[in-house]
Design a protein around this motif. Sequence first.
Motif, PDB file in Angstrom:
ATOM      1  N   THR A   1       0.843  -1.128   0.003  1.00 22.82           N
ATOM      2  CA  THR A   1       0.008  -0.128  -0.029  1.00 22.82           C
ATOM      3  C   THR A   1       0.808   1.198  -0.092  1.00 22.82           C
ATOM      4  OG1 THR A   1      -0.016  -0.497   2.411  1.00 22.82           O
ATOM      5  CG2 THR A   1      -1.922  -0.989   0.948  1.00 22.82           C
ATOM      6  N   THR A   2       2.141   1.171   0.195  1.00 19.08           N
ATOM      7  CA  THR A   2       3.118   2.213   0.092  1.00 19.08           C
ATOM      8  C   THR A   2       4.334   1.763  -0.492  1.00 19.08           C
ATOM      9  OG1 THR A   2       2.194   2.933   2.237  1.00 19.08           O
ATOM     10  CG2 THR A   2       4.447   3.792   1.377  1.00 19.08           C
ATOM     11  N   VAL A   3       4.818   2.473  -1.617  1.00 22.01           N
ATOM     12  CA  VAL A   3       5.690   2.377  -2.416  1.00 22.01           C
ATOM     13  C   VAL A   3       6.815   3.411  -2.461  1.00 22.01           C
ATOM     14  CG1 VAL A   3       6.229   1.710  -4.993  1.00 22.01           C
ATOM     15  CG2 VAL A   3       4.546   0.845  -3.995  1.00 22.01           C
ATOM     16  N   GLU A   4       8.135   3.243  -2.502  1.00 22.46           N
ATOM     17  CA  GLU A   4       9.268   4.227  -2.987  1.00 22.46           C
ATOM     18  C   GLU A   4       9.583   4.273  -4.244  1.00 22.46           C
ATOM     19  OE1 GLU A   4      13.507   5.552  -3.371  1.00 22.46           O
ATOM     20  OE2 GLU A   4      12.306   3.659  -4.035  1.00 22.46           O
ATOM     21  N   GLY A   5       9.536   5.289  -4.875  1.00 21.76           N
ATOM     22  CA  GLY A   5       9.956   5.178  -6.222  1.00 21.76           C
ATOM     23  C   GLY A   5      11.064   6.162  -6.892  1.00 21.76           C
ATOM     24  N   LYS A   6      11.966   5.646  -7.651  1.00 19.70           N
ATOM     25  CA  LYS A   6      13.215   6.356  -8.033  1.00 19.70           C
ATOM     26  C   LYS A   6      13.204   6.950  -9.604  1.00 19.70           C
ATOM     27  CE  LYS A   6      15.852   3.337  -5.322  1.00 19.70           C
ATOM     28  NZ  LYS A   6      15.619   4.091  -3.816  1.00 19.70           N
ATOM     29  N   SER A   7      13.670   8.042  -9.788  1.00 15.10           N
ATOM     30  CA  SER A   7      13.847   8.431 -11.191  1.00 15.10           C
ATOM     31  C   SER A   7      15.186   7.816 -11.407  1.00 15.10           C
ATOM     32  CB  SER A   7      14.218   9.839 -11.350  1.00 15.10           C
ATOM     33  OG  SER A   7      15.281  10.497 -10.677  1.00 15.10           O
ATOM     34  N   GLY A   8      15.921   8.148 -12.494  1.00 14.92           N
ATOM     35  CA  GLY A   8      17.127   7.503 -12.812  1.00 14.92           C
ATOM     36  C   GLY A   8      17.163   6.697 -13.997  1.00 14.92           C
TER      37      GLY A   8
ATOM     38  N   ALA B   1      23.316   5.985 -13.126  1.00 16.88           N
ATOM     39  CA  ALA B   1      24.693   5.792 -14.080  1.00 16.88           C
ATOM     40  C   ALA B   1      25.039   7.144 -14.740  1.00 16.88           C
ATOM     41  CB  ALA B   1      24.066   4.767 -15.250  1.00 16.88           C
ATOM     42  N   VAL B   2      26.057   6.902 -15.373  1.00 22.12           N
ATOM     43  CA  VAL B   2      26.520   8.086 -16.151  1.00 22.12           C
ATOM     44  C   VAL B   2      26.109   7.883 -17.468  1.00 22.12           C
ATOM     45  CG1 VAL B   2      28.819   9.139 -17.215  1.00 22.12           C
ATOM     46  CG2 VAL B   2      28.789   8.540 -15.045  1.00 22.12           C
ATOM     47  N   PRO B   3      25.353   8.953 -18.197  1.00 18.77           N
ATOM     48  CA  PRO B   3      24.556   8.486 -19.550  1.00 18.77           C
ATOM     49  C   PRO B   3      25.594   8.261 -20.537  1.00 18.77           C
ATOM     50  CG  PRO B   3      24.196  10.957 -18.668  1.00 18.77           C
ATOM     51  CD  PRO B   3      24.773  10.226 -17.836  1.00 18.77           C
TER      52      PRO B   3
END
Length: 417
Positions: A147-154, A189-191
């Motif tokens: 019911t609760t989620v952490e989400g990352k960009s990246g 990451a380094v693009p």
Amino acid sequence: MKPVWIKNAAQLVTVAGENGPRVREGMSDLGLIEDGSVWMENGEVVAIGTTSELEALYGSRAHEADIIDATGRLVTPGLVDPHTHVAYGGSREREFEMRLEGATYMEIMNAGGGIHATTRMTRDASEEELVAQTTRRLDSFLAHGVTTVEGKSGYGLDLETELKQLRVMKRLNDQHPIDLVPTFMGGHAVPQEYKGREDEYINVLINEMLPKVAEEKLAVFNDVFCEVGVFTPEQSERILNAGKELGLIPKIHADEIESYGGAELAAKVGAISAEHLLKASTEGVRLMAEAGVIACLLPATALYLREEAAKGRAMIDAGVAVAISTDCNPGSSPTTSMPLVMNLACISMRLTPAEALVAATMNAACAIGMQDKVGSLEAGKQADVVMWNVSNYQELQYLFGVNHVGSVWKKGVQVVG
Ligand SMILES: N=CN[C@@H](CCC(=O)O)C(=O)O
Ligand SMILES: [Zn+2]
């Protein structure tokens, strides 16, 4: 909104008590009530106790409530997933085959696949497409009792796409029943366009991305992949300290593939949590315990990459608060099943069934700073509740690889079952 009264639960796991990271024996304290009962109203838990205690308190208002008979069932807090990469474009099933044929995770990434492949697909996806794809994954989380989620960009690794991912998560936090807690991970990451010019990318991240993310209040945390061939401990420290100055709390992908001083760095910068830790040194683990850094362990990722899992048992015995997570991402752990992760925490890291449940509720909530709202069932907290099709918490961990979710309530509203 009608009150909801869940009664007669064979076992009600409240995880009530210390509202902070649980360590050692504290990780076994489930706050278990037999023949348990929960009264929820206006989105919050109002009372918890045995069914006869709640009969005495609320029996006269029973006619107002939706009454749920949990006879023979286990009831727990909604699960919390403290580490995901849920807002991404596309998928990478061909890499799964390549790894089975012998390629390693880092070989694939260094050849332009892995994180780089998802970065291309995420850059190409419109905001609407990302919302649609991420919604499907969040629906699946909910169906697995999360019911609760952490989400990352990246998966942007440029200002525009990092902001797109974070805005998608912000929209979904408003639209979807799940609470979605955002982390900026421009340091994933380094693009490829910055290959050989790593420090230039880090300057862009620090001077352009982080300030914009902080200004728009798009993230609570700042995470970095500290790994051989990705960001060094020194580069990671720069990125995390720059985030800290802007109010973003550090997290760190540490010692996943090689032992690289990530656990030590987590302690040094005062990270709220360190992730993966498959190859963390004994000294690093000791420093984490001392500094109160939560170990966020990802046993589904270890299994999927056919690596030995992190030493969860030893970390608990060393006094580290352990949380667990799916690591939901398109490469190393394409799953939304926290129940499976709890099973694997027992099987591959030797957590007890009770410890796995605390790691997926209270300690997971603490790893994302949400413990005042979620992670346990106590008066005043959000009414995030799961009723399982098993009768006790040991059975939940024992019957593995199966989704035992019966019904889920988010903020007192039934969203599954
Ligand atoms: N290890 C780094 N990042 C992710 C995987 C990202 C990917 O492969 O797309 C992880 O936490 O496992
Ligand atoms: Zn991750």
